[in-house]
Scaffold this motif. Structure first.
Motif, PDB file in Angstrom:
ATOM      1  N   VAL A 126       0.821  -1.213   0.000  1.00  0.00           N
ATOM      2  CA  VAL A 126       0.000   0.000   0.000  1.00  0.00           C
ATOM      3  C   VAL A 126       0.854   1.262   0.000  1.00  0.00           C
ATOM      4  O   VAL A 126       0.396   2.334  -0.411  1.00  0.00           O
ATOM      5  N   MET A 127       2.111   1.144   0.447  1.00  0.00           N
ATOM      6  CA  MET A 127       2.956   2.325   0.515  1.00  0.00           C
ATOM      7  C   MET A 127       4.420   1.910   0.571  1.00  0.00           C
ATOM      8  O   MET A 127       4.762   0.882   1.161  1.00  0.00           O
ATOM      9  N   LEU A 157       8.162   9.103  -0.478  1.00  0.00           N
ATOM     10  CA  LEU A 157       7.004   8.269  -0.137  1.00  0.00           C
ATOM     11  C   LEU A 157       6.044   8.172  -1.311  1.00  0.00           C
ATOM     12  O   LEU A 157       5.694   9.182  -1.922  1.00  0.00           O
ATOM     13  N   TYR A 158       5.629   6.941  -1.629  1.00  0.00           N
ATOM     14  CA  TYR A 158       4.621   6.736  -2.680  1.00  0.00           C
ATOM     15  C   TYR A 158       3.512   5.842  -2.149  1.00  0.00           C
ATOM     16  O   TYR A 158       3.761   4.756  -1.623  1.00  0.00           O
ATOM     17  N   LYS A 159       2.293   6.319  -2.278  1.00  0.00           N
ATOM     18  CA  LYS A 159       1.119   5.589  -1.811  1.00  0.00           C
ATOM     19  C   LYS A 159       0.421   4.956  -3.013  1.00  0.00           C
ATOM     20  O   LYS A 159       0.061   5.628  -3.970  1.00  0.00           O
ATOM     21  N   TYR A 160       0.233   3.629  -2.959  1.00  0.00           N
ATOM     22  CA  TYR A 160      -0.316   2.889  -4.098  1.00  0.00           C
ATOM     23  C   TYR A 160      -1.837   2.881  -4.124  1.00  0.00           C
ATOM     24  O   TYR A 160      -2.432   2.589  -5.156  1.00  0.00           O
ATOM     25  N   SER A 161      -2.457   3.183  -2.997  1.00  0.00           N
ATOM     26  CA  SER A 161      -3.916   3.219  -2.934  1.00  0.00           C
ATOM     27  C   SER A 161      -4.351   4.663  -2.717  1.00  0.00           C
ATOM     28  O   SER A 161      -4.395   5.142  -1.576  1.00  0.00           O
ATOM     29  N   SER A 168      -0.441  11.281  -3.674  1.00  0.00           N
ATOM     30  CA  SER A 168       0.123   9.926  -3.681  1.00  0.00           C
ATOM     31  C   SER A 168       1.627   9.954  -3.466  1.00  0.00           C
ATOM     32  O   SER A 168       2.214   8.985  -2.980  1.00  0.00           O
ATOM     33  N   SER A 190      -1.769   8.559   6.376  1.00  0.00           N
ATOM     34  CA  SER A 190      -2.023   8.163   4.996  1.00  0.00           C
ATOM     35  C   SER A 190      -3.337   8.712   4.448  1.00  0.00           C
ATOM     36  O   SER A 190      -3.485   8.895   3.242  1.00  0.00           O
ATOM     37  N   HIS A 191      -4.303   9.006   5.333  1.00  0.00           N
ATOM     38  CA  HIS A 191      -5.624   9.459   4.886  1.00  0.00           C
ATOM     39  C   HIS A 191      -5.787  10.975   4.947  1.00  0.00           C
ATOM     40  O   HIS A 191      -6.861  11.498   4.650  1.00  0.00           O
TER      41      HIS A 191
END
Length: 206
Positions: A126-127, A157-161, A168, A190-191
């Motif tokens: 997810v990250m 940092l890269y967020k996949y969702s 992201s 993350s949110h």
């Protein structure tokens, strides 16, 4: 009794090099941080209590001496607890789990990769965060003072969702100063699109 050491005329006698330290590891050293939330418009709000890191003692793990760091993350989990154990390994600050927290060299490559998983099965990343050392050209102003010659253990940092309204791709900054330690750290939920910063308020190092 006086002992004198002399060099012959042709000898290359050089004074010992002073060790460069960006994370002072001695029992009794401590760092106190204030927490600041920064919204998408750049407005800053102090939140929660103060964060603390203290080197309580040392310990030997697999033949190496580590310094035990305890403290509190007031903005996340306001309970005094064990954080990690650190040692200086030829300019690399590493934990007992082998994670690199800082390096004096290797500015041209990624030196740490962290991945976070959902636990749902295959391809459930997810990250991810890739860390690399970078120099900071400008002065950094925190409550403890204005600091120059800052080095950044920067996380990409890269967020996949994706979450609506939340980038992201984000940058995590960990600013270190020689003979002081970490003076600033950025974190994210993350949110949430907001940025959370820990800014050095006061410290004691030996």
């Amino acid at each position: 009794l006086i002992s004198l050491t002399a060099c012959k005329k042709d000898d290359n006698c050089l004074p010992p090099e002073e060790k460069v330290v960006f994370m002072p590891l001695s029992i009794g050293n401590y760092w106190v941080y204030e927490n600041v939330e920064i919204d998408t418009l750049g407005n800053e709000t102090k939140i929660g209590g103060l964060d603390s890191l203290v080197i309580e003692r040392d310990t030997v793990i697999n033949g190496n001496t580590y310094y035990v760091v305890e403290g509190i993350n007031a903005w996340y989990n306001p309970v005094w607890e064990y954080m990690y154990s650190l040692r200086d390994s030829s300019g690399y600050i590493v934990s007992e789990r082998g994670k690199i927290f800082f390096a004096l060299e290797d500015f041209d490559k990624v030196i740490r990769n962290d991945s976070y998983f959902s636990g749902s099965g295959i391809n459930d990343t997810v990250m991810s965060i890739s860390f690399q050392m970078k120099e900071v050209s400008n002065s950094i102003n925190v409550p403890a003072g204005i600091f120059n010659n800052v080095l950044n253990f920067e996380g990409d940092l890269y967020k996949y969702s994706p979450t609506i309204g939340v980038p992201s791709h984000r940058i995590m900054r960990n600013y270190y100063v020689e003979d002081v330690g970490r003076i600033l750290e950025t974190n994210y939920f993350s949110h949430s699109p907001t940025i959370f910063e820990k800014r050095l308020l006061r410290y004691h190092v030996e």
